[in-house]
Scaffold this motif. Sequence first.
Motif, short mmCIF file in Angstrom:
data_model
loop_
_atom_site.label_atom_id
_atom_site.label_comp_id
_atom_site.label_asym_id
_atom_site.label_seq_id
_atom_site.Cartn_x
_atom_site.Cartn_y
_atom_site.Cartn_z
N UNK A 81 -51.48 71.12 32.69
CA UNK A 81 -51.82 72.19 33.61
C UNK A 81 -50.95 72.16 34.87
N UNK A 82 -50.40 71.01 35.23
CA UNK A 82 -49.49 70.94 36.38
C UNK A 82 -48.20 71.72 36.13
N UNK A 83 -47.80 71.82 34.89
CA UNK A 83 -46.52 72.45 34.57
C UNK A 83 -46.47 73.90 35.02
N UNK A 84 -47.56 74.63 34.86
CA UNK A 84 -47.57 76.06 35.18
C UNK A 84 -47.33 76.33 36.66
N UNK A 85 -48.15 75.80 37.58
CA UNK A 85 -47.92 76.12 39.00
C UNK A 85 -46.60 75.58 39.54
N UNK A 86 -46.18 74.41 39.07
CA UNK A 86 -44.93 73.84 39.58
C UNK A 86 -43.72 74.67 39.13
N UNK A 87 -43.79 75.24 37.93
CA UNK A 87 -42.70 76.08 37.45
C UNK A 87 -42.66 77.43 38.19
N UNK A 88 -43.83 78.02 38.40
CA UNK A 88 -43.89 79.32 39.07
C UNK A 88 -43.44 79.24 40.52
N UNK A 89 -43.64 78.09 41.16
CA UNK A 89 -43.26 77.92 42.56
C UNK A 89 -41.77 78.16 42.79
N UNK A 90 -40.95 77.88 41.79
CA UNK A 90 -39.50 77.98 41.94
C UNK A 90 -39.04 79.42 42.15
N UNK A 91 -39.73 80.39 41.54
CA UNK A 91 -39.24 81.77 41.49
C UNK A 91 -39.11 82.42 42.87
N UNK A 92 -40.17 82.46 43.71
CA UNK A 92 -40.00 83.11 45.03
C UNK A 92 -38.99 82.39 45.92
N UNK A 107 -39.26 91.82 47.78
CA UNK A 107 -39.34 91.26 46.42
C UNK A 107 -39.97 89.87 46.47
N UNK A 108 -39.55 89.06 47.44
CA UNK A 108 -40.14 87.73 47.63
C UNK A 108 -41.64 87.87 47.91
N UNK A 109 -41.99 88.80 48.78
CA UNK A 109 -43.38 88.97 49.19
C UNK A 109 -44.28 89.27 47.98
N UNK A 110 -43.83 90.17 47.12
CA UNK A 110 -44.63 90.53 45.94
C UNK A 110 -44.71 89.36 44.96
N UNK A 111 -43.56 88.75 44.67
CA UNK A 111 -43.55 87.64 43.70
C UNK A 111 -44.33 86.45 44.24
N UNK A 112 -44.16 86.14 45.51
CA UNK A 112 -44.88 85.03 46.13
C UNK A 112 -46.39 85.26 46.07
N UNK A 113 -46.82 86.48 46.34
CA UNK A 113 -48.25 86.80 46.29
C UNK A 113 -48.81 86.58 44.89
N UNK A 114 -48.08 87.04 43.88
CA UNK A 114 -48.56 86.91 42.50
C UNK A 114 -48.54 85.46 42.02
N UNK A 115 -47.45 84.76 42.27
CA UNK A 115 -47.37 83.37 41.80
C UNK A 115 -48.32 82.45 42.57
N UNK A 116 -48.54 82.74 43.84
CA UNK A 116 -49.43 81.90 44.63
C UNK A 116 -50.88 82.00 44.17
N UNK A 117 -51.23 83.06 43.47
CA UNK A 117 -52.57 83.17 42.91
C UNK A 117 -52.84 82.06 41.90
N UNK A 118 -51.76 81.55 41.30
CA UNK A 118 -51.88 80.43 40.38
C UNK A 118 -51.51 79.11 41.05
N UNK A 119 -50.54 79.15 41.97
CA UNK A 119 -49.96 77.92 42.52
C UNK A 119 -50.70 77.38 43.73
N UNK A 120 -51.24 78.24 44.57
CA UNK A 120 -51.76 77.82 45.86
C UNK A 120 -52.90 76.82 45.71
N UNK A 121 -52.66 75.60 46.10
CA UNK A 121 -53.68 74.55 46.06
C UNK A 121 -53.91 73.92 44.71
N UNK A 122 -53.35 74.52 43.65
CA UNK A 122 -53.62 74.02 42.30
C UNK A 122 -53.03 72.63 42.07
N UNK A 123 -51.81 72.41 42.54
CA UNK A 123 -51.15 71.12 42.34
C UNK A 123 -51.94 70.01 43.03
N UNK A 124 -52.39 70.27 44.25
CA UNK A 124 -53.17 69.27 44.98
C UNK A 124 -54.50 69.00 44.29
#
Length: 441
Positions: A81-92, A107-124
């Motif tokens: 499960x760590x693989x998903x958020x860590x990979x998505x973080x790279x894109x923005x 473009x960063x704003x939109x992509x960051x918003x979408x990827x952060x829905x999965x990444x934000x706090x998940x790794x921690x």
Amino acid sequence: MENRQPGVSHLLMTIFLYNFSIFMVIPAITDVTMSALCPGEDECSIAIYLTGIQQAIMGLGTLVIMPLIGNLSDTYGRKAMLTLPMSLTIIPLAILAYSRTKEYFYAYYVVKTLTAMVCEGTVYCLALAYIADNIPENRRASVFGILSGITSCAFVCGNLSTRFLSTPSTFQVSALVALIATIYMRVFLPESITDDDDCVYTKEEAKLSLLDEDEDSKNNFKIFKTMPSFDDTVSLLRSSLTFSQAAIVAFFLNLADVGLSASLMYYLKACFHFNKDQFADLMVIAGISGIISQMVLMPMLAPAIGEERLLSIGLFFSCAQMFLYSIAWSSWVPYAAAMCSLLAVFATPCLRSIASKQVGPNEQGKAQGCISGLCSFANVVSPMVFSPLTALFLSASAPFNFPGLSIACAGFTLMISFVQSMMIKATPPNFKASNCNCEEP
């Protein structure tokens, strides 16, 4: 236990690299946002509102995704499960590494918003569950503190690097380090849920259990069987008074922290004309204070005075820090306030450790996901309150002169957490002892 220690070491290295890449862009992102949206200005209401909208959308996403990923990690493993958020973080990060013009910023704003829905706090969240899998209860608070200390080390190193890099180089290095962190995790980090682990379900047992529970629906996707329901969350909160108290503390703590993070940089830029380098200096002071606290003080104080009291101490100094920021009368005051992090950083690791001890070893992902889900709900609520307040009192149309009012309100919100933390009593976990082989070396 001995064979699990290298796994924790590799986890800490993974967290360091990941957070290094994340934190090094924080001092630069305010200047990038202001340059793209309001070039040449020190106050920009649209930037504040866009940041608030982004945080609210991210909070809505993580409110659903975080508990789901926590539950899935109990079945399919933390590493998977760590693989998903860590990979998505790279894109923005890669988008701003390429260009920071207005079009690329959106473009960063939109992509960051979408990827952060999965990444934000998940790794921690998954890192906490990984440690809970491998560390016995009597050492868990100290190791949670070490994890926070490693995060603080990454915070300091990331901000120091920003201090000496240009803005384009900052995002380029950040994207590269995020990629390295993902590769390192996939290559070196062992899975914490193994076939010979008696403390948790094995992957095969979990899959068989899912099949037994739903033999008539073999064509359904298994992911929906693992999705936590509202009743599951309520049941978990009712399972322990201590856990429910910790959840309340977590909600108001995150509500205040998001309010502070959404307001502070815009407040300092408007009042004292801070830029990327001064933001980095401020964060380095807070980070060094956090390292000393979590790596040196917390391992000594947690066994001596208990996690519950240490939690209250951390929340008290967090309140003091916010109030000091809000009434800053000179540009040196924020630097003094940042030093309160020496004691303020106790709060989060103590809170997570208290929560982890109230559930069984096969529910660590669920427990941390539940707490993180409540924090995500706070992420939704906080921008609705603090972003308009910040924009109003930093503008020329403020009803009275108190530019730090939104930060002061965040401090009063945090006082609710402090009062609740004083009511938490040290209680034994309410689950039956497991016949696991997780013995302290």
